[in-house]
Design a protein around this motif. Structure first.
Motif, short mmCIF file in Angstrom:
data_model
loop_
_atom_site.label_atom_id
_atom_site.label_comp_id
_atom_site.label_asym_id
_atom_site.label_seq_id
_atom_site.Cartn_x
_atom_site.Cartn_y
_atom_site.Cartn_z
N UNK A 187 12.45 16.33 -3.37
CA UNK A 187 11.23 15.92 -3.99
C UNK A 187 10.55 17.44 -3.20
N UNK A 188 10.16 18.10 -4.14
CA UNK A 188 9.40 19.84 -4.07
C UNK A 188 8.77 19.34 -2.46
N UNK A 189 9.02 20.80 -1.57
CA UNK A 189 8.35 20.89 -0.33
C UNK A 189 6.89 21.56 -0.92
N UNK A 190 5.73 20.79 -0.46
CA UNK A 190 4.17 21.31 -0.61
C UNK A 190 3.90 22.51 0.96
N UNK A 204 3.92 12.44 8.27
CA UNK A 204 2.65 13.38 8.00
C UNK A 204 3.49 14.25 8.88
N UNK A 205 3.75 13.94 10.28
CA UNK A 205 3.99 15.27 11.52
C UNK A 205 5.27 15.57 11.10
N UNK A 206 6.53 14.70 11.29
CA UNK A 206 7.48 14.65 10.70
C UNK A 206 7.91 15.63 9.29
N UNK A 207 7.04 15.42 8.09
CA UNK A 207 7.05 16.16 6.99
C UNK A 207 6.99 17.44 7.12
N UNK A 208 5.55 17.10 8.13
CA UNK A 208 5.60 19.08 8.86
C UNK A 208 6.29 19.82 9.41
N UNK A 209 6.71 19.66 10.18
CA UNK A 209 7.55 19.66 11.38
C UNK A 209 8.85 20.88 10.37
N UNK A 210 9.57 19.67 9.01
CA UNK A 210 10.78 20.26 8.45
C UNK A 210 10.77 21.86 7.58
N UNK A 264 19.81 14.28 8.22
CA UNK A 264 18.40 14.26 8.97
C UNK A 264 17.85 12.58 8.69
N UNK A 265 18.36 12.15 9.98
CA UNK A 265 17.21 10.71 10.35
C UNK A 265 15.64 11.35 10.92
N UNK A 266 14.67 9.84 9.26
CA UNK A 266 13.66 10.88 9.53
C UNK A 266 13.28 10.13 11.00
N UNK A 267 11.95 11.17 11.20
CA UNK A 267 11.47 10.29 12.40
C UNK A 267 11.54 11.01 13.97
#
Length: 454
Positions: free
Chosen positions: A99-102, A182-188, A407-410
């Motif tokens: 997915x495109x990063x937003x 939402x936190x996991x995606x913000x960190x990456x 990368x493992x999510x979480x």
């Protein structure tokens, strides 16, 4: 709260609000609504059964008050997002799901901030506290958002928030290793948008386990010119399939914050911590892709076996970089690999790049071979990715898409205030652990030399 026009008309008609009250600002009408509702409750207590029947026949609450909806706590923040662009190329980048990063919205930062403040409160940091607004944001994370991480020995990628609160309250369950997605995606997001190497590798998601078992399959060869009646020589499949296994390792980043800051607004807390941890992850991930040890880190290019070594530069061991060396690095990688989609690039430190771009046309002509725009970070039109942890004498050329990073999510998140230095500075330290693994998946997609000028 959203207050309908019918409700405002009713409030004015019955004397609960002034006719001059600003109708565009619902917040100004809240007191009038509360007063009317309070009197309605008192009136209901005085009704006899036959009065109730009469009222139900004459009026309906929705006709009187209109449709009323309480706003969520996060709705006071902007939810605007846009496609994020890489800071160097100006192009969109994709995450491990393709997915495109937003960009991260203010609403998402507020949710992250409330989550980080709750960890500080749970850990006993005295300066941290959760006001009513913070608690409403947390409630929204539990009711409306998915979570990811580790429960006991099992990894989950999408857990309903409704199941999370009890797990977080139960220390024996391992719930502290669950985070909102939402936190996991913000960190990456920060490493993907600012790093030199990470956005261009083959990034894959792993939902569970500490090891990814894969395989490399050799190409099958076709043969022409076999005469009629002649037996066909079968293709030897010995060693055709080889193991390509990858261990998932822990990558830890930290962010030091003032303890008094933990009482700040959730959006401010979220913005500071997400950016700080993201920048820490950025440096670590680029470095391990280039030179990870393959034991406690992903397998880096400098440790991987089978890459094409071009040997000494044209001037001999330790000599300065020459044009022919750069050409040999490029053409040592097959044409079928040097396709645009595979992100073929030079990987080196800034000193090596400066020396390569400083090559002049000749002794009497000081114009630079690759042009005067030395900060475009290209050689022969190919992108140059800078990893300053590499030594001056070492550089690589190859297809970044042929390096696979899992990368493992979480993530697991903890906070500590222990230690003399943290105590003296009145600081707290957030520690976030991400789990990643990686290795080159095609050795002949890379060439290198570690014999350049030191």
């Amino acid at each position: 709260m959203t207050i309908s026009a019918d409700m405002k008309n009713w409030l004015v008609k019955h004397g609960y609000a002034d006719s001059g009250l600003d109708r565009s600002d619902d917040n100004l009408w809240v007191d009038a609504v509360e007063k009317a509702a309070s009197e309605a409750v008192d009136f209901a207590h005085m009704l006899r059964d036959d009065d109730v029947e009469l009222v139900e026949r004459k009026t309906a609450a929705e006709q009187v008050f209109g449709s009323v909806r309480l706003k969520k706590a996060s709705e006071r923040y902007s939810h605007k997002k846009s496609v994020a662009l890489h800071k160097t190329t100006g192009l969109p980048v994709t995450d491990e799901r393709g997915r495109q990063v937003e960009t991260t919205s203010q609403k998402e930062l507020a949710l992250c901030g409330a989550f980080m403040k709750s960890i500080a409160v749970k850990s006993g940091v005295s300066e941290a506290s959760l006001d009513e607004h913070d608690k409403e944001l947390l409630h929204e994370l539990y009711t409306d958002h998915k979570w990811a991480g580790k429960i006991g020995n099992e990894y989950v990628s999408e857990l309903d928030g409704s199941r999370v609160k009890s797990l977080l309250d139960d220390s024996a369950s391992g719930g502290l290793e669950l985070v909102p997605i939402v936190f996991d995606e913000a960190i990456v997001q920060t490493p993907l948008l600012f790093s030199e190497v990470l956005p261009y590798v083959d990034l894959r998601e792993v939902s569970r386990g500490s090891r990814v078992e894969g395989a490399s399959i050799a190409n099958v060869e076709a043969t022409f010119g076999t005469p009629e009646g002649t037996a066909i020589t079968p293709f030897d499949t010995a060693d055709m399939v080889s193991a390509l296994d990858t261990d998932i390792e822990r990558c830890t980043a930290s962010c030091e914050v003032g303890r008094d800051m933990l009482a700040d607004s959730p959006a401010a807390v979220g913005s500071l911590i997400v950016e700080g941890i993201g920048m820490s992850m950025l440096n670590k991930l680029d470095t391990v892709i280039a030179m990870g040890n393959g034991t406690t880190e992903p397998l880096g290019l400098s440790v991987a076996s089978g890459l094409t070594d071009i040997g000494n530069p044209a001037g001999g061991a330790g000599a300065a970089i020459a044009i022919v060396d750069l050409e040999e690095m490029l053409f040592s990688v097959g044409k079928e690999v040097r396709q645009k989609a595979w992100n073929c690039s030079y990987v080196c430190n800034d000193t090596w790049y400066q020396r390569a771009r400083s090559i002049a046309v000749g002794a009497a002509d000081q114009r630079l071979v690759f042009g005067m725009n030395v900060e475009d970070y290209t050689i022969f039109g190919r992108k140059v990715c800078i990893v300053n942890a590499l030594p001056n004498n070492e550089a690589y050329f190859g297809a970044l898409k042929r390096y696979r990073l899992y990368r493992r999510q979480g993530q697991s998140v903890r906070i500590t205030t222990e230690g003399r230095e943290l105590a003296l500075k009145n600081h707290a330290l957030y520690v976030v652990t991400m789990r990643v693994g990686g290795r080159p998946v095609q050795a002949d997609a890379w060439s290198y030399s570690d014999n350049f000028q030191a």
